[in-house]
Design an enzyme around this catalytic site. Sequence first.
Site, PDB file in Angstrom:
ATOM      1  N   GLY A 156       0.825  -1.203   0.000  1.00 30.39           N
ATOM      2  CA  GLY A 156       0.000   0.000   0.000  1.00 30.39           C
ATOM      3  C   GLY A 156       0.860   1.254   0.000  1.00 30.39           C
ATOM      4  N   HIS A 204       0.519  -6.847 -11.403  1.00 31.41           N
ATOM      5  CA  HIS A 204       1.075  -6.486 -10.101  1.00 31.41           C
ATOM      6  C   HIS A 204       0.904  -7.605  -9.069  1.00 31.41           C
ATOM      7  CE1 HIS A 204       2.639  -3.379  -7.453  1.00 31.41           C
ATOM      8  NE2 HIS A 204       1.669  -3.579  -6.596  1.00 31.41           N
ATOM      9  N   SER A 251       4.413  -5.482  -3.648  1.00 30.69           N
ATOM     10  CA  SER A 251       4.186  -4.050  -3.740  1.00 30.69           C
ATOM     11  C   SER A 251       4.978  -3.310  -2.657  1.00 30.69           C
ATOM     12  CB  SER A 251       2.685  -3.747  -3.676  1.00 30.69           C
ATOM     13  OG  SER A 251       2.420  -2.416  -4.041  1.00 30.69           O
ATOM     14  N   TYR A 252       4.314  -2.470  -1.828  1.00 30.27           N
ATOM     15  CA  TYR A 252       5.059  -1.746  -0.796  1.00 30.27           C
ATOM     16  C   TYR A 252       5.623  -2.677   0.274  1.00 30.27           C
ATOM     17  CZ  TYR A 252       6.592   2.070   2.150  1.00 30.27           C
ATOM     18  OH  TYR A 252       7.378   2.927   2.875  1.00 30.27           O
ATOM     19  N   ASP A 303       2.996  -5.347 -15.328  1.00 26.31           N
ATOM     20  CA  ASP A 303       2.643  -4.388 -14.284  1.00 26.31           C
ATOM     21  C   ASP A 303       3.269  -3.044 -14.613  1.00 26.31           C
ATOM     22  OD1 ASP A 303       2.098  -3.033 -11.903  1.00 26.31           O
ATOM     23  OD2 ASP A 303       3.773  -3.965 -10.837  1.00 26.31           O
TER      24      ASP A 303
END
Length: 478
Positions: free
Chosen positions: A93, A451, A189-190, A399
């Site tokens: 996120g 992603h 991701s994050y 992605d």
Amino acid sequence: MDDSYAVNLRWRPLFAILVVLSLLPAAAPAAARSDQEHDRVRFLPGQPPSPPVSQFAGYVTVNERNGRALFYWFFEAQTSPAKKPLLLWLNGGPGCSSVGYGAASEMGPLLVNGNGTGLEFNKFAWTREANLLFLESPVGVGFSYSNTTSDLDEIDDALVAEDTYTFLVNWFNRFPQYKSHDFYIAGESYAGHYVPQLSEMVYERNKLLEMNQHINLKGFIVGNALTDDYYDEKGLVEFAWSHSVISDSLYKHVTNVCNFKTIFFTGECAHAMSLVYTQYDKIDIYNVYAPKCNTNESALSSDSTVEKTAKVFRKFKRLRMYSGYDPCYSIHIEDYLNRIDVQKSLHANISGWINDRRWSICSYSVYNNYDDNIFTVRPIYSKLVKTGLRVWVYSGDIDGRVPVIGSRYWVEALGLPIKSQWQPWYLKNQVAGSYVEYEGLTMATVRGAGHDVPQDKPAEALVLINSFLSDRQLPTKN
């Protein structure tokens, strides 16, 4: 036959039983067993009756004084859980739920169905390979909460790592039978920040503890992971240009006005990057060849203003159903997890604090208040690849948010010696992606995935995690 020999024969079966029992994992203490059973999820609304799923969910306090507690959902491996490793999964996120994404729509054994009314069994679940632990982190994400409001204003990578480490220590106290299992950390991701920083913390804390207090960390794996701002931003722009998302003139303009080696963009660069993001208003940045979610109710809806565009595209991901494609799938997850009967079955929202708002798959307030002050976590890789930990990096190759181009840049910048050159790997006689092995690190791609690789290519993702956990090369055609 003398009497002593006959006695020995009679005692041999008992001796054999004692030997077998000595090889079994130690039973959890009574208090831990009680806490485990309190967290056991007997059955969820809409859960298919078979196959059986052994699952637990609930809260682990990470700060007694502030009343800070993190929510977890744990699935035992489908077969031989006592012999399988333990894998912690974290979504990014920052501010998105590992329960909503990882567990309910990616690699968990029970996925929310296409209309949010129930669950379906995931035949590509990673519980085929490991005991699977999902954590809603940081505090304020999903069902995780704090009784101290100021906690939500002071979130950064350091706090997340500390809270997650404390969670692990306390979770192992509740589930001591898993303390000796091989332990791995994974995320996307994050979580490209969360995973290596947590791995480093576990590694360093282990050096200060007695062996029986160690967390048995063996390695970590990250997917489409934000890692180094310079290379990730450079890769984002190059991907957009090379995949015909932006024009030649905009590409040249961005490269002229942006210096991605600085933490903050100049005004010109911020404006130029907003134009890049705006080109994704009508397509999906997380999978450039997938349909776009155009439902206004979805958390995925875009806003072309400079600030909101960057934040929305960074936080929220397109979702895909296990059994087919649905770009607005997050709506179904939120519908399911906001049901009172579901929350009761999961032992979630026990204090009713969430009643004044809906559970959301991503938290705007966490994202907006998050102090993202780490420019790169690349030095952690340089450190940990020398320790013997198993380190893998993978990328879905379509992605646009954290493109494989940027990931290849930062991996190459580590300057590691190459063990085996870039080559394809296969599934069912088709190229599933490519990989390269360095000394201490493997990088792989997954062809046709965006992603969230386990959503887009669940069979390939299962092969990937199997190869990682078993410390084997990805399968080649030969």
